[in-house]
Design an enzyme around this catalytic site. Structure first.
Site, PDB file in Angstrom:
ATOM      1  N   GLU A   1     -58.472  82.133  -3.192  1.00  0.00           N
ATOM      2  CA  GLU A   1     -59.264  82.902  -1.853  1.00  0.00           C
ATOM      3  C   GLU A   1     -58.178  82.922  -0.815  1.00  0.00           C
ATOM      4  OE1 GLU A   1     -60.616  80.547  -3.563  1.00  0.00           O
ATOM      5  OE2 GLU A   1     -61.991  81.685  -4.921  1.00  0.00           O
TER       6      GLU A   1
ATOM      7  N   GLN B   1     -45.703  65.558   0.434  1.00  0.00           N
ATOM      8  CA  GLN B   1     -46.269  66.321   1.751  1.00  0.00           C
ATOM      9  C   GLN B   1     -47.482  65.870   2.200  1.00  0.00           C
ATOM     10  OE1 GLN B   1     -47.583  70.052   0.265  1.00  0.00           O
ATOM     11  NE2 GLN B   1     -47.797  70.980   1.947  1.00  0.00           N
TER      12      GLN B   1
ATOM     13  N   SER C   1     -49.739  64.801  -3.561  1.00  0.00           N
ATOM     14  CA  SER C   1     -48.933  64.948  -4.774  1.00  0.00           C
ATOM     15  C   SER C   1     -47.700  63.734  -4.619  1.00  0.00           C
ATOM     16  CB  SER C   1     -48.292  66.049  -5.342  1.00  0.00           C
ATOM     17  OG  SER C   1     -49.283  66.987  -5.384  1.00  0.00           O
TER      18      SER C   1
ATOM     19  N   GLU D   1     -42.924  76.819  -0.568  1.00  0.00           N
ATOM     20  CA  GLU D   1     -43.905  76.389  -1.876  1.00  0.00           C
ATOM     21  C   GLU D   1     -44.269  77.587  -2.745  1.00  0.00           C
ATOM     22  OE1 GLU D   1     -47.489  74.261  -0.775  1.00  0.00           O
ATOM     23  OE2 GLU D   1     -47.461  73.279  -2.636  1.00  0.00           O
TER      24      GLU D   1
HETATM   25  C1  LIG Z   1     -53.030  69.459  -7.529  1.00  0.00           C
HETATM   26  C2  LIG Z   1     -52.915  69.660  -6.169  1.00  0.00           C
HETATM   27  C3  LIG Z   1     -51.769  69.189  -5.490  1.00  0.00           C
HETATM   28  C4  LIG Z   1     -52.006  69.116  -4.116  1.00  0.00           C
HETATM   29  N1  LIG Z   1     -50.834  68.704  -3.535  1.00  0.00           N
HETATM   30  C5  LIG Z   1     -50.904  68.685  -2.013  1.00  0.00           C
HETATM   31  C6  LIG Z   1     -49.979  67.912  -1.388  1.00  0.00           C
HETATM   32  O1  LIG Z   1     -48.829  67.309  -2.109  1.00  0.00           O
HETATM   33  N2  LIG Z   1     -49.836  67.737   0.063  1.00  0.00           N
HETATM   34  C7  LIG Z   1     -50.767  68.190   0.578  1.00  0.00           C
HETATM   35  O2  LIG Z   1     -51.004  68.111   1.958  1.00  0.00           O
HETATM   36  N3  LIG Z   1     -52.007  68.812  -0.019  1.00  0.00           N
HETATM   37  C8  LIG Z   1     -51.980  69.044  -1.161  1.00  0.00           C
HETATM   38  N4  LIG Z   1     -52.988  69.755  -1.932  1.00  0.00           N
HETATM   39  C9  LIG Z   1     -54.066  70.167  -1.134  1.00  0.00           C
HETATM   40  C10 LIG Z   1     -54.279  71.589  -1.359  1.00  0.00           C
HETATM   41  O3  LIG Z   1     -53.395  72.281  -0.397  1.00  0.00           O
HETATM   42  C11 LIG Z   1     -55.823  71.976  -0.842  1.00  0.00           C
HETATM   43  O4  LIG Z   1     -56.557  71.228  -1.965  1.00  0.00           O
HETATM   44  C12 LIG Z   1     -56.031  73.250  -0.677  1.00  0.00           C
HETATM   45  O5  LIG Z   1     -55.623  73.866   0.338  1.00  0.00           O
HETATM   46  C13 LIG Z   1     -57.558  73.553  -0.606  1.00  0.00           C
HETATM   47  O6  LIG Z   1     -58.234  72.772   0.637  1.00  0.00           O
HETATM   48  P1  LIG Z   1     -59.373  71.859   0.025  1.00  0.00           P
HETATM   49  O7  LIG Z   1     -59.445  71.066  -1.108  1.00  0.00           O
HETATM   50  O8  LIG Z   1     -59.860  71.101   1.577  1.00  0.00           O
HETATM   51  O9  LIG Z   1     -60.622  73.048   0.164  1.00  0.00           O
HETATM   52  P2  LIG Z   1     -61.458  73.964   0.875  1.00  0.00           P
HETATM   53  O10 LIG Z   1     -60.567  74.196   2.009  1.00  0.00           O
HETATM   54  O11 LIG Z   1     -62.434  73.011   1.656  1.00  0.00           O
HETATM   55  O12 LIG Z   1     -61.858  75.125   0.256  1.00  0.00           O
HETATM   56  C14 LIG Z   1     -62.934  74.978  -0.632  1.00  0.00           C
HETATM   57  C15 LIG Z   1     -63.146  76.346  -1.146  1.00  0.00           C
HETATM   58  O13 LIG Z   1     -63.349  77.276  -0.250  1.00  0.00           O
HETATM   59  C16 LIG Z   1     -62.491  78.362   0.049  1.00  0.00           C
HETATM   60  N5  LIG Z   1     -62.154  78.699   1.230  1.00  0.00           N
HETATM   61  C17 LIG Z   1     -61.862  77.963   2.234  1.00  0.00           C
HETATM   62  N6  LIG Z   1     -61.522  78.736   3.597  1.00  0.00           N
HETATM   63  C18 LIG Z   1     -61.524  79.985   2.713  1.00  0.00           C
HETATM   64  C19 LIG Z   1     -61.784  81.222   3.586  1.00  0.00           C
HETATM   65  N7  LIG Z   1     -61.250  81.297   4.807  1.00  0.00           N
HETATM   66  N8  LIG Z   1     -62.030  82.440   2.821  1.00  0.00           N
HETATM   67  C20 LIG Z   1     -62.283  82.257   1.736  1.00  0.00           C
HETATM   68  N9  LIG Z   1     -62.605  81.104   0.912  1.00  0.00           N
HETATM   69  C21 LIG Z   1     -62.207  80.085   1.444  1.00  0.00           C
HETATM   70  C22 LIG Z   1     -61.437  77.809  -1.025  1.00  0.00           C
HETATM   71  O14 LIG Z   1     -60.796  79.009  -1.412  1.00  0.00           O
HETATM   72  C23 LIG Z   1     -61.881  76.969  -1.747  1.00  0.00           C
HETATM   73  O15 LIG Z   1     -62.503  77.644  -3.060  1.00  0.00           O
HETATM   74  C24 LIG Z   1     -53.013  69.564  -3.319  1.00  0.00           C
HETATM   75  C25 LIG Z   1     -54.271  70.038  -4.027  1.00  0.00           C
HETATM   76  C26 LIG Z   1     -54.117  70.048  -5.538  1.00  0.00           C
HETATM   77  C27 LIG Z   1     -55.290  70.728  -6.184  1.00  0.00           C
END
Ligand SMILES: Cc1cc2nc3c(=O)[nH]c(=O)nc-3n(C[C@H](O)[C@H](O)[C@H](O)COP(=O)(O)OP(=O)(O)OC[C@H]3O[C@@H](n4cnc5c(N)ncnc54)[C@H](O)[C@@H]3O)c2cc1C
Ligand SMILES: Cc1cc2nc3c(=O)[nH]c(=O)nc-3n(C[C@H](O)[C@H](O)[C@H](O)COP(=O)(O)OP(=O)(O)OC[C@H]3O[C@@H](n4cnc5c(N)ncnc54)[C@H](O)[C@@H]3O)c2cc1C
Lengths: 408, 372
Positions: free
Chosen positions: A376, A130, A165, A248
Site C-alpha cells: 500500500e 536497521q 532483521s 533498499e
Molecule cells: C521481513 C521483514 C523485515 C523487516 N526488516 C526491518 C528492519 O530490518 N528494520 C526495520 O526498521 N524495520 C523492518 N521491518 C519493518 C517494516 O518496515 C514494517 O513492518 C513495515 O513498514 C510496515 O509497518 P507495520 O508493520 O508497523 O505495519 P503498519 O504500518 O501498521 O501497517 C498495517 C497495514 O496498514 C497499511 N497502511 C499503513 N499506512 C497506510 C497508508 N497511509 N495507506 C494505506 N495503507 C496503509 C499497511 O500497508 C499495512 O497493510 C521489517 C518487516 C518485515 C516484515
C-alpha cells in the site's frame, strides 16, 4: 536500447564468471537445513565468501577505493551480481549494511571512528542492522517515539525498536530517534549509529510465522551514544531515512529468490492427468503471465542501472519493482503448491521436492509484501511521487509531535 | 547496456509527438469513428506518408530511409498515443515486413518504394472466422498461380491495394501476394468495435497470386516482428490513458476533494502504472531483439505482446472508470482507447494465443540452457 554487453562488458563478465567458478564456496556441502538463511553454517559460508571477494577486489565494486571499495563502475557491480546469482550465491546478510546504511554513513560522517566501521563491513566481518521501525511507527516511519536526549557530548536513548532483521547477530546498528517532540513529526528526527554491545541495548528475537528467527525487538534503556555518532544533522533524520529506504527498494526490486525457471522445472517433474503439469494449458497460460512480470523485474533493474551509471539516484519508480517482485514471490509459491497438489503440504527438506524451498518461501512471502515498505505504501509513493496525485488528507503533519492522536 | 532510446531517437520521437498532436488530435479519431465507411483518415495518411515514416525501416535500396527498427518503434509508440486512424500497422509492420523477409527482388523493387512513399496500402489477410487461427488448417487454397477462399476479418481490407494472404497449397501452407484491385477479388466492409481501423471480408475466386518464400516460418517471423511494433502502439495508448485518468482525477472533485486524493483511485492508477512499466520493459527488450536480429526475438516478442495487450486493456478500462459517468458517454474520448486496445490486442492473435507461444518458447529456452 541495448541489452547486450559491450565488448568490454563481455570480457569483464567472462573474467568474473571464471573467477566465481574457481572460488565459489560449495553450498552442497551443507545439509538442506543448513542451507537456509540465518543458519550459522550458512552465515559462515557467506562471511568467508565476502572476505574472498574483498581480497580479490570484488566486494563493494562500485565504491571508491578510499572507502574500501574496488573503484569500479555500477555496470561492473551489476554484472558481478548477475554472475553471483547465476552461480546460486545469494547472501543477504550484508545487504542492509552495504546497500542501505553505510552509503549514508559515508556521506554524512567523515570522522575516523565512523569511517573505521567501513572496511570490516566490506569484508563481512561486521554486520549491520536497521533500527527504524517501532511498534507505533512502521509505514508511518516518521512516527518514531524512541527518544534521544542530549547530555553533554552524549545522547541518552530510551525506547523500543521492532522488526529489526538480523539484530540478533548484528555488530552495529543505525537508529532513528526523536530529538525534538515539540516540532512537527518530520522535523524532530535524528539518526545515530551505535555498537550493538553498548550497555542498555537488549535484543529479543521474534519468531516469524515461517518459524525462522530473523526478526527482533530491540529495547534501548539509557543507552549513551557520543554526538560524533550522529549521522547527518540534528533534526535532519528524515532525509537520511528516505535516502536509505530508496536504496533498499532499489536493491529489493532487483528481485532474487525462486523464479520462473524453478517453478517450470518443478511442473515438468510432476504428473498431471496424462502428462506433466507443464503440459497443462492452464499452467502454461499462468506461466506466461508470470514470465512477463519476471522479465520486467529483470529489465527494470537495467533501467535503474542505466540511470545510476549516469549519476542519478534511485527514484520513486523503484517502487514498481518492489511491488512486482514481492507479489510475484507470493503468486509463484502458491502456484508451485497447486502443482504439487496434496503433496504440496509436505515441507520436510528431505522429502519435499527442491528441499521444501517452495513451502518455506510460501510461509515467507507475506513478509516480503510488508518489509521494505508495504504494497500500500508503494502504491501511495507511485501515486503521489510519480503520478503527482494529492497526498492523503493528513491530521499529523503540521501539529507538534506530542499532540498527534494514536491508537494501538 | 542501455535501457533507453538514444538522444537521436528521443529527438525523432519528440518531433513525431509534436507533428501528431498538430495533425492528429483526438477530433480526427472522432471523425473516423463517425464515418465508418471511410475506414481511415485519408488526409492524415497523406501527411504521414509525406513524412517518410512508412519507409523508416525500409532499406534505402528500396526507397526507404533505412533508419532501423528502434526508430520505427518510437514512431509506433507515438502513433499509438494518438490512436491514429491510419493503415500504418497493416502496411508497414505486416505487409512491408512480409515482403522484406519473403519477397523476390522483383516484388520488393516494385512495391516497397511505393510503400515507403505512402502511395501503397498493404495488409496481411490471415483470419477466416471465429477462433484461434491454426495456420496449417487454413481453408483458402493456392494452386496454379491462383488463389481461392474467404478471409474474414481483414483489417484495412477495404483500403489496401495489395495483400499478403495465408493459404494452403500442394507445397503446404504459405503466404501469397495478391493485387486486391485486380480480377477475382470481391470485398465488403464489415462493422467492428473499432471503426477507426476499417475491416473487410475479402472473397478470392481464382485471383492471380504470387508466392512469397518461407512458408509458415515466414508467417511466424512476420508476426513476431509485428508483435514488437504493435507492443509500442499499445504502450503509447496505455500511457496516454494513464495521463488522461491522472489529469481528470486532479480536476474532478467529489465529496469536497479531488477524486485523485482517494486511495481507491490512487491505488488503481498505481496498478495501471505498474502494468505500463511491465509493458515498457518487455517492449524495449523486444525492440532490442528486433533491431539486432537476436535469437531472443521470438520469446521477447511474445512477452512484449502479452504485456502490451494486458496493459492497454487495463489502462483503457480504468481510464473510463476514473472518469465516472462522463467516461461512459459517446462525447468523451475515453472509448477511443478502449476500442483501440481491443483492436490491437486481437489483430495479431489474442493474448491467449500469445501466452501459449510464450510457454512454448520458454520450454525451448530451458531445453537449450540444459543442453549447454
Ligand atoms: C521481513 C521483514 C523485515 C523487516 N526488516 C526491518 C528492519 O530490518 N528494520 C526495520 O526498521 N524495520 C523492518 N521491518 C519493518 C517494516 O518496515 C514494517 O513492518 C513495515 O513498514 C510496515 O509497518 P507495520 O508493520 O508497523 O505495519 P503498519 O504500518 O501498521 O501497517 C498495517 C497495514 O496498514 C497499511 N497502511 C499503513 N499506512 C497506510 C497508508 N497511509 N495507506 C494505506 N495503507 C496503509 C499497511 O500497508 C499495512 O497493510 C521489517 C518487516 C518485515 C516484515
Ligand atoms: C449506465 C448509467 C446509468 C445511470 N443511471 C442513473 C439514473 O438512472 N439516475 C441517476 O440519477 N443517475 C444515474 N447514473 C449516474 C451515476 O449514479 C453516476 O455516474 C455515478 O454515481 C458516478 O458519479 P459521477 O459520474 O459523477 O462520477 P464521479 O463521482 O465524479 O466519480 C469519478 C470516479 O471517482 C470515484 N470516486 C468518487 N468519489 C470517491 C470516493 N469517495 N472514494 C473513492 N472513489 C471515489 C468514482 O468511483 C469514479 O471512479 C447513471 C450512470 C451510468 C453510467
Amino acid at each position: 536500447m541495448n541489452f547486450d554487453d559491450t565488448p568490454e562488458e563481455a570480457a569483464y563478465r567472462a573474467t568474473v564468471r571464471a573467477w566465481i567458478a574457481a572460488n565459489a564456496p560449495d553450498l552442497s556441502r551443507l545439509s538442506p537445513e543448513e542451507r537456509r538463511n540465518w543458519h550459522p553454517a550458512h552465515k559462515e559460508v557467506a562471511r568467508q565468501w565476502q572476505a574472498t571477494k574483498a581480497d580479490a577486489g570484488y566486494a563493494c565494486l562500485s565504491w571508491p577505493k578510499e572507502q574500501g571499495g574496488a573503484g569500479g563502475s555500477a555496470i561492473e557491480e551489476a554484472i558481478f551480481n548477475q554472475e553471483e546469482n547465476r552461480a546460486g550465491l545469494q547472501f543477504t546478510y550484508f545487504m542492509t549494511g552495504l546497500h542501505m546504511l553505510l552509503p549514508a554513513l559515508m556521506e554524512h560522517n567523515k570522522d575516523a571512528a565512523s569511517l573505521a566501521r567501513v572496511p570490516p563491513a566490506v569484508r563481512g566481518e561486521e554486520i549491520w542492522c536497521q533500527l527504524f521501525s517501532e511498534p507505533a511507527s512502521g509505514s508511518d516511519s516518521a512516527g518514531v517515539r524512541c527518544a534521544a536526549v542530549k547530555d553533554g557530548d552524549e545522547w541518552v536513548i530510551n525506547g523500543q525498536k521492532v522488526w529489526n532483521s538480523g539484530a540478533q547477530i548484528a555488530d552495529y546498528g543505525m537508529l532513528v530517534a526523536r530529538t525534538d517532540p515539540d516540532v512537527p513529526k518530520h522535523k524532530g528526527l535524528t539518526v545515530f549509529w551505535l555498537d550493538m554491545k553498548t550497555p542498555g541495548v537488549e535484543v529479543r528475537p521474534i519468531r516469524m510465522m515461517s518459524g525462522d528467527n530473523e526478526l527482533n525487538e530491540v529495547f534501548l534503556t539509557d543507552v549513551r551514544i557520543p554526538d560524533s555518532q550522529r549521522v547527518g544533522e540534528l533534526g535532519g533524520g528524515w532525509k537520511v531515512i528516505i535516502s536509505t529506504l530508496m536504496n533498499e527498494r532499489a536493491a529489493l526490486g532487483s528481485g532474487t529468490g525462486l523464479n520462473w525457471r524453478d517453478v517450470m522445472k518443478l511442473a515438468g517433474q510432476v504428473a498431471s492427468w496424462d502428462g506433466t503439469a507443464l503440459e497443462d494449458p492452464a499452467f502454461r497460460e499462468w506461466l506466461a503471465d508470470l514470465y512477463v512480470d519476471a522479465e520486467a523485474i529483470r529489465l527494470l533493474s537495467f533501467r535503474t542501472l542505466t540511470s545510476l551509471s549516469k549519476g542519478a539516484a534511485p527514484g520513486p519508480e523503484g517502487s514498481a519493482g518492489k511491488l512486482l517482485w514481492s507479489n510475484l514471490a507470493q503468486t509463484l509459491t502458491d502456484k508451485a503448491l497447486d502443482v504439487l497438489d496434496h503433496a504440496g503440504l509436505m515441507d520436510d527438506p528431505d522429502e519435499a521436492l527442491l528441499g521444501g524451498a517452495f513451502q518455506h518461501r510460501f510461509l515467507w512471502a507475506p513478509g516480503l509484501r510488508l518489509g521494505g515498505g508495504t504494497d500500500e505504501i508503494m502504491k501511495n509513493i507511485i501515486a503521489e511521487r510519480v503520478l503527482g496525485l494529492p497526498g492523503d488528507v493528513r491530521v499529523d503533519k503540521t501539529v507538534p509531535f506530542r499532540e498527534i492522536p494514536n491508537g494501538r | 547496456m542501455n535501457f533507453d532510446y538514444t538522444d537521436d531517437q528521443k529527438a525523432l520521437k519528440d518531433e513525431a509527438r509534436r507533428f501528431l498532436s498538430a495533425v492528429s488530435p483526438l477530433s480526427v479519431v472522432r471523425t473516423a469513428l463517425e464515418n465508418p465507411d471511410a475506414g481511415y483518415d485519408r488526409a492524415l495518411w497523406q501527411r504521414i506518408g509525406e513524412q517518410g515514416w512508412c519507409g523508416a525501416a525500409i532499406p534505402e535500396e528500396y526507397g526507404g530511409i533505412g533508419m532501423g527498427h528502434v526508430e520505427l518503434c518510437a514512431l509506433a509508440e507515438e502513433l499509438g498515443r494518438a490512436v491514429a486512424p491510419v493503415p500504418f500497422a497493416s502496411t508497414v509492420y505486416l505487409f512491408a515486413e512480409a515482403l522484406l523477409l519473403g519477397g523476390s527482388d522483383a516484388q520488393k523493387s516494385e512495391l516497397l518504394p511505393q510503400v515507403a512513399m505512402g502511395a501503397l496500402i498493404g495488409t496481411l489477410a490471415v483470419s477466416e472466422g471465429p477462433g484461434v487461427l491454426v495456420p496449417d488448417r487454413v481453408a483458402t487454397r493456392f494452386a496454379g498461380g491462383r488463389l481461392t477462399g474467404t478471409k474474414l476479418p481483414v483489417t484495412d481490407g477495404m483500403a489496401a491495394d495489395r495483400a499478403v494472404v495465408l493459404a494452403s497449397s500442394d507445397e503446404g501452407p504459405g503466404l501469397y501476394l495478391v493485387d486486391l484491385t485486380g480480377a477475382g477479388v470481391e470485398r465488403r466492409l464489415v462493422s467492428t468495435i473499432d471503426p477507426t481501423r476499417g475491416a473487410a471480408e475479402i472473397v478470392f475466386r481464382d485471383a492471380p497470386a504470387e508466392p512469397l518464400v518461407g512458408g509458415l516460418g515466414l508467417l511466424a517471423q512476420v508476426q513476431d516482428r509485428a508483435a514488437v511494433l504493435l507492443a509500442f502502439e499499445q504502450l503509447g495508448g496505455a500511457d496516454r490513458c494513464l495521463e488522461m485518468a491522472r489529469d481528470y482525477a486532479l480536476e474532478r472533485y467529489a465529496f469536497g476533494r479531488p477524486i485523485g486524493s482517494y486511495q481507491a483511485i490512487k491505488h488503481k492508477l498505481a496498478d495501471v502504472f505498474v502494468r505500463n512499466e511491465v509493458a515498457r520493459a518487455n517492449a524495449y527488450y523486444g525492440a532490442w531483439a528486433l533491431s539486432t536480429g537476436a535469437p531472443e526475438l521470438p520469446l521477447a516478442a511474445a512477452a512484449a505482446r502479452v504485456a502490451g495487450s494486458g496493459a492497454y486493456l487495463l489502462a483503457s478500462r480504468e481510464n473510463i472508470q476514473t472518469h465516472g459517468g462522463i467516461g461512459f458517454t459517446w462525447e468523451a474520448d475515453c472509448h477511443f482507447f478502449y476500442r483501440r486496445a481491443r483492436h490491437l490486442g486481437l489483430i495479431l492473435g489474442a493474448p491467449r494465443d500469445w501466452k501459449r507461444r510464450v510457454a512454448d518458447r520458454l520450454e525451448l529456452k530451458l531445453a537449450l540452457e540444459t543442453a549447454a
